[in-house]
Design an enzyme around this catalytic site. Structure first.
Site, mmCIF file in Angstrom:
data_model
loop_
_atom_site.group_PDB
_atom_site.id
_atom_site.type_symbol
_atom_site.label_atom_id
_atom_site.label_comp_id
_atom_site.label_asym_id
_atom_site.label_seq_id
_atom_site.Cartn_x
_atom_site.Cartn_y
_atom_site.Cartn_z
ATOM 1 N N GLU A 194 0.836 -1.206 0.000
ATOM 2 C CA GLU A 194 0.000 0.000 0.000
ATOM 3 C C GLU A 194 0.870 1.256 0.000
ATOM 4 O OE1 GLU A 194 -3.323 -0.449 2.577
ATOM 5 O OE2 GLU A 194 -3.925 1.659 2.450
ATOM 6 N N GLU A 197 2.009 1.613 -3.432
ATOM 7 C CA GLU A 197 0.890 2.038 -4.277
ATOM 8 C C GLU A 197 0.664 3.546 -4.119
ATOM 9 O OE1 GLU A 197 -2.901 0.255 -3.305
ATOM 10 O OE2 GLU A 197 -3.952 1.360 -4.885
ATOM 11 N N CYS A 220 -8.426 -1.742 4.420
ATOM 12 C CA CYS A 220 -8.277 -2.868 5.362
ATOM 13 C C CYS A 220 -9.565 -3.245 6.075
ATOM 14 C CB CYS A 220 -7.256 -2.535 6.435
ATOM 15 S SG CYS A 220 -5.723 -1.995 5.756
ATOM 16 N N SER A 270 -7.544 1.863 -2.119
ATOM 17 C CA SER A 270 -6.331 1.103 -2.399
ATOM 18 C C SER A 270 -6.720 -0.284 -2.913
ATOM 19 C CB SER A 270 -5.509 0.966 -1.125
ATOM 20 O OG SER A 270 -4.607 -0.104 -1.249
ATOM 21 N N LYS A 307 -15.213 -9.248 9.002
ATOM 22 C CA LYS A 307 -14.193 -10.124 8.416
ATOM 23 C C LYS A 307 -14.809 -11.449 7.958
ATOM 24 C CE LYS A 307 -10.488 -7.636 8.611
ATOM 25 N NZ LYS A 307 -9.778 -7.272 7.374
ATOM 26 N N GLU A 322 -16.103 -10.609 4.654
ATOM 27 C CA GLU A 322 -15.003 -10.420 3.707
ATOM 28 C C GLU A 322 -14.458 -11.774 3.228
ATOM 29 O OE1 GLU A 322 -11.208 -9.004 5.247
ATOM 30 O OE2 GLU A 322 -11.034 -7.640 3.546
ATOM 31 N N GLU A 346 -14.697 -12.901 -4.672
ATOM 32 C CA GLU A 346 -13.419 -12.599 -5.332
ATOM 33 C C GLU A 346 -12.199 -13.000 -4.505
ATOM 34 O OE1 GLU A 346 -15.747 -10.397 -4.334
ATOM 35 O OE2 GLU A 346 -14.895 -8.429 -3.845
ATOM 36 N N CYS A 352 -10.029 -1.065 14.872
ATOM 37 C CA CYS A 352 -10.315 -2.493 15.103
ATOM 38 C C CYS A 352 -10.427 -2.825 16.586
ATOM 39 C CB CYS A 352 -9.223 -3.357 14.500
ATOM 40 S SG CYS A 352 -8.804 -2.892 12.835
#
Lengths: 595, 169
Positions: free
Chosen positions: A281, A284, A301, A321, A360, A363, A368, A505
């Site tokens: 990142e 990036e 994230c 990102s 999560k 996710e 994908e 988090c």
């Protein structure tokens, strides 16, 4: 200046600003009035009536949470009449409640159950018709059981007032009143972003995380499976709370031991993949900065935030990102890099992540997320679920010996633990980006401007002649505020960090329920957990992600160059607009769906 | 499949323009939050019920979350989320009608119309409702279709009465 009002609560003289409620006045002198629907950070609702008090000269018992103080008021919070009234209120609630306490997820952590104990209820006095609803298990993250709901409305308020999502509402009225998503659609189809803050504030077992414990036990008992774990930063400083430790107590090594004793074959550190995320990142960001790419870049994230952006701000998706979250990077690395290194067939691997987060779970389920050719992560356990598994095994976490994470994905830098706190990803990224841009060593590595629990933090960091403007957001309702300014052009940033939950988090929807009389969303608990993470950072010999020896080795042996071909395949992804039912189409920035 | 989609779009466009007409009546532009109740009233009057697609348009129009709109639409008895029938059949289940055989009328209606209480027939023509005392106990059991009252009902009369409305269409 606001005037002060003086009143008496249980013979204690109290002085509070005019406009305060009896509840606030009582709290200020530590007189604990019982509560179910009240929360200091949510709007007043006055639904549960358990906080009724006696006020001299008043005929009825007013609720403390929504009655304003008056000069000279004399309040009694626990007179015999009040105790009787509260008992009756509880009896009425329990009548219309699924009382399968022993098999309830919330057993021993339920506010309704503890009030019933506190008031010594012995009988179910009123036996009447009880509401009946099927349990909604459609969501990958959240289970909704309306039969256990006491209609306190806290979930509805936390979802709209704190998170700005508005997934839930109180529908119908009277006996048929029920908390549901818009149009009573299943949670999975709704605009819910799976953050789990509703689970955190729910006083009963009406909302809970979707439990993966049985799946994980089954995999552990399967002799044909190699079961691997990864542990997120924010888990290690909160998991102790499930065993009576203070928030912020670092139990990293004890958690590794516990996982090994539960039967996990290999235990890796999500902090390794947090470092990996930062290397990707950070590069990036530098790439976007140097090549006039889409700015501001926004962190990726936090999976609650990602779904929020896909639903409400699809036009902002190019800003996100392309890096996967540390959980998904670790998942992909386990079934490729580690599989290649050890020769273990990835098909026999069962990859479990331990996360402070309910989103999560969602996710890991995203279609994908299969870069390795398999599900990158097979199961997600929240901190709470791991506590339950450790207790089921009869272990006491803080008494266990210490064990280190397994190689080759066990080392981490100080930049990784702070991922668990708001501002941490920004700080970690800046430590790496600075050195990539300037090619010189960064000595002052503590970016204190982006630390702390404030919801919106801004800073300007000079890097090689450019003033890099950054913004750090936690708690999603604040995204609406910042984006209003960004979209109107009033504010420009280079880099924005977004974390879904209050405090980041560490305040996630999968963290242990508050212990020792604390309430959910407690800032003091967050602050202690954050301090725990920064202590881990301070104690690390390596504090920049790109200097982590395991990371350097992973690039040398397997990944090649940051942003290169292999990282592109395994560690990056793209997100797409989602238009779940219940999203305001225009606000979603989409073409009008009716045209 | 394709034709169905086109029809759906046409239907959606119609809903949008009808809700927009309602919004003009409810003067939504001055106070959007406060306008919700007034706008839902207009929508109820315009459609005879509050279609889900109309709630989506209201949400867009007022920039309010659909969850919030659904909460309000289900709270008030005045609003209905189901289409109302052209002919609303009420059967009295007050004490007098009940003892003189009101339940048998209800049973016959259920078989004739093929719907449960409160539901609508698939052609949208009839809905069946149970009601409290209609105030003519001496003539029990009583059945009412829209404004017309049928007294001293027996199950055998049900098909004929329904047929009369079917011919009216």
């Amino acid at each position: 200046m606001t005037k002060n009002v003086t009143l008496t609560i249980d013979s204690i003289k109290v002085s509070v600003p005019a406009g305060a409620t009896i509840m606030e006045a009582a709290d200020s002198v530590n007189v604990r009035v019982p509560r179910l629907c009240y929360h200091s950070r949510l709007s007043s609702f006055g639904a549960c009536r358990i906080c009724v008090v006696e006020v001299a000269g008043m005929k009825n018992y007013p609720p403390a949470c929504s009655t304003q103080v008056k000069d000279g008021m004399v309040v009694m919070t626990s007179s015999p009449a009040i105790l009787k009234a509260r008992r009756q209120i509880l009896e009425l609630m329990l009548n219309n409640h699924n009382r399968d306490c022993t098999v309830c997820r919330k057993n021993n952590e339920c506010e309704l159950q503890s009030l019933a104990a506190q008031f010594g209820l012995k009988d179910i006095v009123f036996e009447g018709e009880r509401k009946q609803y099927p349990v909604d298990r459609s969501s990958a993250a959240i289970v909704r059981d309306s039969e256990k709901c006491i209609l306190c409305n806290k979930c509805v308020r936390v979802c709209s007032e704190i998170q700005g999502v508005h997934a839930l509402t109180m529908a119908h009225r009277g006996f048929k009143a029920n908390v549901v998503p818009a149009y009573e659609m299943p949670m999975a189809d709704s605009v819910c972003i799976n953050c789990g803050q509703c689970v955190n504030v729910c006083p009963t077992g009406a909302l809970s995380e979707k439990d993966a414990i049985e799946d994980v036990w089954r995999a552990i008992q399967d002799p044909g499976k190699i079961v691997l774990a990864q542990v997120a930063p924010a888990v290690r400083i909160a998991i102790g709370e499930g065993f009576g430790s203070e928030p912020g107590t670092d139990l990293t090594s004890e958690t590794v031991t516990a996982l090994k004793m539960l039967g996990f074959d290999v235990v890796f550190d999500t902090q390794f993949s947090a470092d990996l995320t930062i290397v990707e990142e950070g590069n990036e960001f530098v790439h976007r900065l140097k090549n006039k790419g889409v700015l501001p870049m926004i962190t990726s994230c936090s999976p609650g935030w990602i779904k929020f952006c896909e639903s409400f701000y699809p036009a902002m998706l190019p800003h996100i990102s392309t890096c996967k979250s540390p959980q998904q990077m670790m998942g992909a690395m386990i079934k490729t890099y580690y599989a290649k290194k050890t020769g273990i067939d990835p098909a026999s691997m069962y990859s479990v992540s331990i996360m402070p987060c309910t989103a999560k779970k969602y996710e890991a389920h995203r279609p994908e997320m299969n870069a390795s050719g398999y599900r990158d992560v097979d199961a997600v356990l929240t901190t709470r679920e791991l506590v339950r598994m450790i207790k089921e095994k009869g272990l006491t976490l803080h008494n266990l010996p210490k064990t280190a994470f397994d190689s080759p994905m066990g080392e981490s830098s100080g930049a990784a633990p702070i991922f668990g706190a708001t501002g941490g990803v920004m700080e970690a990224a800046l430590r790496t980006a600075y050195e990539v841009i300037t090619g010189t060593e960064l000595t002052a590595i503590d970016f204190k401007q982006v630390r702390g629990l404030s919801h919106i933090k801004e800073a300007v960091i000079p890097i090689a002649g450019t003033d890099v403007r950054v913004c750090v957001i936690n708690t999603l309702s604040n995204v609406h505020k910042v984006f209003r300014d960004v979209l109107s052009g009033k504010k420009t940033y280079h880099f924005i960090e977004v974390m879904t939950c209050p405090g980041g988090c560490l305040g996630g929807g999968g963290q242990p329920y508050p212990q020792g009389g604390r309430e959910p969303l407690d800032q003091a608990v967050y602050a202690k957990r954050a301090a725990g993470l920064y202590r881990i950072d301070d104690g690390k010999p390596v504090r920049k992600s790109h200097n982590n020896p395991d990371i350097i080795k992973a690039y040398e042996d397997f990944l090649g160059k940051p942003l290169g071909k292999v990282p592109h395949m395994l560690l990056h992804t793209h997100y797409h607009q989602k238009l779940p039912h219940g999203v305001v189409p225009k606000r979603a920035g989409a073409a009008n769906i009716f045209k | 499949m394709k034709t169905v989609q086109i029809d759906k779009k046409k239907q959606d466009r119609e809903i949008v323009s009808r809700v927009e007409r309602c919004a003009r009546k409810a003067a939504c532009d001055t106070d959007r939050q406060g306008a919700l109740l007034a706008l839902l009233h207009e929508v109820q009057n315009e459609f005879g019920y509050i279609p889900r697609a109309a709630m989506d348009v209201v949400s867009e129009k007022l920039s309010l979350p659909t969850a919030h709109i659904y909460g309000m639409a289900t709270f008030y008895n005045y609003f209905s989320l189901k289409p109302k029938a052209k002919y609303k059949v009420y059967v009295c289940k007050g004490t007098a009608c009940y003892v003189s055989g009101g339940a048998r009328i209800i049973e016959r209606l259920k078989t004739e119309l093929g719907v449960a209480e409160g539901d609508l027939t698939s052609d949208g023509l009839f809905s069946m409702h149970i009601t409290r005392c209609l105030g003519c106990c001496g003539l029990s059991p009583v059945m009412q279709v829209n404004d017309e009252v049928y007294v001293r009902m027996v199950p055998e009369r049900v098909p004929g009465i329904l047929a009369k409305y079917r011919t009216l269409g």
